[in-house]
Design a protein around this motif. Sequence first.
Motif, PDB file in Angstrom:
ATOM      1  N   CYS A 115      -4.895  -2.020 -10.958  1.00 23.98           N
ATOM      2  CA  CYS A 115      -4.180  -0.928 -11.638  1.00 23.98           C
ATOM      3  C   CYS A 115      -5.024  -1.216 -13.214  1.00 23.98           C
ATOM      4  CB  CYS A 115      -2.877  -0.659 -11.231  1.00 23.98           C
ATOM      5  SG  CYS A 115      -2.345  -0.249 -10.059  1.00 23.98           S
ATOM      6  N   PHE A 172       1.763   2.975  -2.011  1.00 24.88           N
ATOM      7  CA  PHE A 172       1.851   4.154  -3.109  1.00 24.88           C
ATOM      8  C   PHE A 172      -0.185   4.198  -3.260  1.00 24.88           C
ATOM      9  CE2 PHE A 172       5.655   3.528  -4.717  1.00 24.88           C
ATOM     10  CZ  PHE A 172       6.161   4.480  -4.338  1.00 24.88           C
ATOM     11  N   GLU A 173      -0.780   2.808  -2.805  1.00 31.39           N
ATOM     12  CA  GLU A 173      -2.185   3.087  -2.701  1.00 31.39           C
ATOM     13  C   GLU A 173      -3.780   3.877  -3.144  1.00 31.39           C
ATOM     14  OE1 GLU A 173      -5.992  -0.231  -0.623  1.00 31.39           O
ATOM     15  OE2 GLU A 173      -3.919  -0.129  -0.439  1.00 31.39           O
ATOM     16  N   CYS A 221      -4.638   2.223  -7.800  1.00 27.99           N
ATOM     17  CA  CYS A 221      -4.099   3.230  -9.031  1.00 27.99           C
ATOM     18  C   CYS A 221      -4.227   3.343  -9.498  1.00 27.99           C
ATOM     19  CB  CYS A 221      -2.474   3.992  -9.001  1.00 27.99           C
ATOM     20  SG  CYS A 221      -1.430   3.725  -7.199  1.00 27.99           S
ATOM     21  N   CYS A 237       0.678  -0.859  -5.445  1.00 26.34           N
ATOM     22  CA  CYS A 237       0.907   0.265  -6.190  1.00 26.34           C
ATOM     23  C   CYS A 237      -0.826  -0.208  -6.553  1.00 26.34           C
ATOM     24  CB  CYS A 237       0.690   1.048  -7.517  1.00 26.34           C
ATOM     25  SG  CYS A 237       2.559   1.134  -7.611  1.00 26.34           S
ATOM     26  N   THR A 251      -2.992   6.371  -5.351  1.00 27.08           N
ATOM     27  CA  THR A 251      -2.175   7.642  -5.411  1.00 27.08           C
ATOM     28  C   THR A 251      -2.421   8.261  -7.002  1.00 27.08           C
ATOM     29  OG1 THR A 251      -0.232   6.932  -6.107  1.00 27.08           O
ATOM     30  CG2 THR A 251      -1.018   7.927  -3.852  1.00 27.08           C
ATOM     31  N   ILE A 252      -2.175   8.937  -7.745  1.00 24.00           N
ATOM     32  CA  ILE A 252      -3.058   9.638  -9.276  1.00 24.00           C
ATOM     33  C   ILE A 252      -1.322   9.550  -9.563  1.00 24.00           C
ATOM     34  CG2 ILE A 252      -4.715  11.165  -8.755  1.00 24.00           C
ATOM     35  CD1 ILE A 252      -3.046  13.428  -8.617  1.00 24.00           C
ATOM     36  N   ILE A 253      -0.498   8.775  -9.357  1.00 17.20           N
ATOM     37  CA  ILE A 253       1.088   8.215 -10.134  1.00 17.20           C
ATOM     38  C   ILE A 253       0.241   7.694 -11.105  1.00 17.20           C
ATOM     39  CG2 ILE A 253       2.605   8.659  -8.719  1.00 17.20           C
ATOM     40  CD1 ILE A 253       2.102   5.497  -8.212  1.00 17.20           C
ATOM     41  N   SER A 280       0.839  -1.236  -0.293  1.00 19.27           N
ATOM     42  CA  SER A 280       0.170  -0.342   0.337  1.00 19.27           C
ATOM     43  C   SER A 280       0.689   1.369   0.147  1.00 19.27           C
ATOM     44  CB  SER A 280      -0.885   0.034   1.189  1.00 19.27           C
ATOM     45  OG  SER A 280      -1.897  -1.284   1.164  1.00 19.27           O
TER      46      SER A 280
END
Length: 184
Positions: free
Chosen positions: A58, A13-14, A36, A33, A16-18, A11
């Motif tokens: 994702c 970068f869970e 995402c 991720c 996130t808007i990357i 988690s």
Amino acid sequence: MPSAGCSIGHSAFEGTIIREIDFKDNVINGVCCMSCGNLNKVSIGSSCVVMANPIAECDSISLLEGDGFVDNKYYLKDGVLSFANRNLVSGEDFIIPEGVLSISPYCFYNVDLGEVSLPESINSIGVAAFMYASVTNDEFTLHASVENVDIQAFSVFESKKGNSVFNYKCPTSIDGTMNDGGIC
């Protein structure tokens, strides 16, 4: 993103808007991720250690780069099937190649697949590897070579043909969690 040599956990970068992530030569310890929705490019360095599916749920990924990616659809390195590109395998039959020894945690987490077959070379299936996954198989066979089926590996795993009880044929020595009517 992360610098080389970094350990990236569950988690990280869970949600996130990357849009892109380059895992370089890091150690991926979990689903870093998850969900995402804008992530569309994932790069993995040749020395990266992937211990779990970093990109579960994702849905925008269109490009996977690095050693170990097969047809931009899944990541297979050193006998370990780590993850599948949910966008590109959805609804397709998925024959896991002979020689694959292990399926990483969350590998097919919440992935809608066609027929799936496991080779006799598989000896380990990780945590939640097929959790919330659906397949068109009438029967799912775990061969005698499977020594470990980890916690929730098949939790809420179902057949799209409407079968409410799914038959798992597996050796009696497996000590793991088989939910949804699995027979072990």
